[in-house]
Design a protein around this motif. Structure first.
Motif, PDB file in Angstrom:
ATOM      1  N   ASP A  91     -10.128   8.211  -5.262  1.00 50.03           N
ATOM      2  CA  ASP A  91      -9.204   9.351  -5.277  1.00 50.03           C
ATOM      3  C   ASP A  91      -8.054   9.209  -4.297  1.00 50.03           C
ATOM      4  OD1 ASP A  91     -10.657  10.636  -7.278  1.00 50.03           O
ATOM      5  OD2 ASP A  91     -11.924  11.677  -5.826  1.00 50.03           O
ATOM      6  N   ASP A  92      -8.315   8.605  -3.134  1.00 49.01           N
ATOM      7  CA  ASP A  92      -7.296   8.479  -2.093  1.00 49.01           C
ATOM      8  C   ASP A  92      -7.474   7.119  -1.432  1.00 49.01           C
ATOM      9  OD1 ASP A  92      -5.778   8.517   0.264  1.00 49.01           O
ATOM     10  OD2 ASP A  92      -6.208  10.624   0.685  1.00 49.01           O
ATOM     11  N   VAL A  93      -6.677   6.150  -1.854  1.00 47.55           N
ATOM     12  CA  VAL A  93      -6.862   4.778  -1.389  1.00 47.55           C
ATOM     13  C   VAL A  93      -6.597   4.640   0.111  1.00 47.55           C
ATOM     14  CG1 VAL A  93      -4.580   3.728  -1.779  1.00 47.55           C
ATOM     15  CG2 VAL A  93      -6.637   2.414  -2.243  1.00 47.55           C
ATOM     16  N   ASP A  94      -5.684   5.422   0.657  1.00 44.79           N
ATOM     17  CA  ASP A  94      -5.391   5.330   2.094  1.00 44.79           C
ATOM     18  C   ASP A  94      -6.561   5.846   2.930  1.00 44.79           C
ATOM     19  OD1 ASP A  94      -2.558   4.265   2.302  1.00 44.79           O
ATOM     20  OD2 ASP A  94      -2.299   5.909   0.873  1.00 44.79           O
ATOM     21  N   ALA A  95      -7.138   6.970   2.540  1.00 46.26           N
ATOM     22  CA  ALA A  95      -8.299   7.500   3.258  1.00 46.26           C
ATOM     23  C   ALA A  95      -9.486   6.553   3.100  1.00 46.26           C
ATOM     24  CB  ALA A  95      -8.647   8.894   2.741  1.00 46.26           C
ATOM     25  N   HIS A  96      -9.655   6.023   1.892  1.00 53.33           N
ATOM     26  CA  HIS A  96     -10.746   5.081   1.643  1.00 53.33           C
ATOM     27  C   HIS A  96     -10.591   3.846   2.513  1.00 53.33           C
ATOM     28  CE1 HIS A  96     -13.389   2.325  -0.542  1.00 53.33           C
ATOM     29  NE2 HIS A  96     -14.010   3.428  -0.950  1.00 53.33           N
ATOM     30  N   ASP A 113       1.876  -0.027  -2.532  1.00 51.36           N
ATOM     31  CA  ASP A 113       2.219   0.363  -3.897  1.00 51.36           C
ATOM     32  C   ASP A 113       2.498  -0.889  -4.717  1.00 51.36           C
ATOM     33  OD1 ASP A 113       2.045   2.926  -2.939  1.00 51.36           O
ATOM     34  OD2 ASP A 113       4.187   3.366  -3.090  1.00 51.36           O
ATOM     35  N   ASP A 118      -0.157   1.398  -9.438  1.00 48.78           N
ATOM     36  CA  ASP A 118      -1.278   1.726  -8.572  1.00 48.78           C
ATOM     37  C   ASP A 118      -0.925   1.467  -7.115  1.00 48.78           C
ATOM     38  OD1 ASP A 118      -2.691   2.144 -10.907  1.00 48.78           O
ATOM     39  OD2 ASP A 118      -4.145   0.538 -10.585  1.00 48.78           O
ATOM     40  N   ARG A 119      -1.612   2.155  -6.230  1.00 50.21           N
ATOM     41  CA  ARG A 119      -1.597   1.831  -4.803  1.00 50.21           C
ATOM     42  C   ARG A 119      -2.943   1.162  -4.540  1.00 50.21           C
ATOM     43  NH1 ARG A 119       1.155   2.513  -0.303  1.00 50.21           N
ATOM     44  NH2 ARG A 119       0.126   2.952   1.681  1.00 50.21           N
ATOM     45  N   HIS A 135      -5.761   3.269  -6.602  1.00 50.72           N
ATOM     46  CA  HIS A 135      -5.492   4.676  -6.892  1.00 50.72           C
ATOM     47  C   HIS A 135      -4.262   4.684  -7.786  1.00 50.72           C
ATOM     48  CE1 HIS A 135      -5.023   9.016  -6.229  1.00 50.72           C
ATOM     49  NE2 HIS A 135      -3.734   8.748  -6.254  1.00 50.72           N
ATOM     50  N   LEU A 137      -0.991   5.853  -9.144  1.00 50.62           N
ATOM     51  CA  LEU A 137       0.115   6.723  -8.755  1.00 50.62           C
ATOM     52  C   LEU A 137       0.855   7.244  -9.976  1.00 50.62           C
ATOM     53  CD1 LEU A 137       1.579   4.643  -5.785  1.00 50.62           C
ATOM     54  CD2 LEU A 137       0.081   6.643  -5.664  1.00 50.62           C
TER      55      LEU A 137
END
Length: 153
Positions: A91-96, A113, A118-119, A135, A137
């Motif tokens: 759901d959130d690649v940065d948090a993951h 990106d 996708d990111r 994720h 985008l």
């Protein structure tokens, strides 16, 4: 060939990656703490190895077991070249990414990106297995992707 619609009791998907690791118990703990998997079911063998373990991320499943060289299955670190990577949408690649890095995952590519919408980031588990986290985008058509690739030349 006839396609079967009923996946059976407890089945969520038709294709389930089956991974093998030299130290499966440690990898189960790592995959849960670093990448957010949840252990669904495990069969421990009398010798301490893992005969089968089902891990979930959301509703998607992977399975893993202790490497079984006699059956042709070794851990990823034994290979001179990697033959596969596991790609997971989150759901959130940065948090993951932040959670995986904090849990000790070796980050091979920071979140970025991509031209295909996708990111993504890439990581390696402690035994050398490759994991690609994505994720979406925005949706990009095949033609738009090809045009982006052509523009790279």
């Amino acid at each position: 060939m006839t396609e079967q619609n009923d996946l059976g009791p407890g089945r969520r998907q038709r294709i389930v990656p089956a991974l093998s690791y030299d130290d499966a118990p440690a990898m189960i703990e790592f995959l849960c703490s670093a990448f957010g998997f949840v252990e669904r079911f495990r069969l421990d063998m009398p010798d301490g190895s893992v005969g089968h373990c089902s891990l979930l991320i959301g509703n998607e499943e992977i399975t893993l077991a202790t490497a079984y060289p006699e059956g042709g299955l070794g851990g990823p670190g034994r290979l001179p070249h990697r033959h596969a990577a596991v790609m997971v949408y989150v759901d959130d690649v940065d948090a993951h990414h932040a959670e995986a890095a904090a849990a000790g995952a070796k980050i091979l590519q920071e979140p970025e990106d991509q031209f295909y919408g996708d990111r993504t980031y890439r990581a390696e588990d402690p035994e050398g297995g490759l994991w690609w986290f994505h994720h979406e985008l925005n949706q990009v058509s095949g033609e738009e992707m090809q045009a982006a690739i052509n523009a790279m030349e």
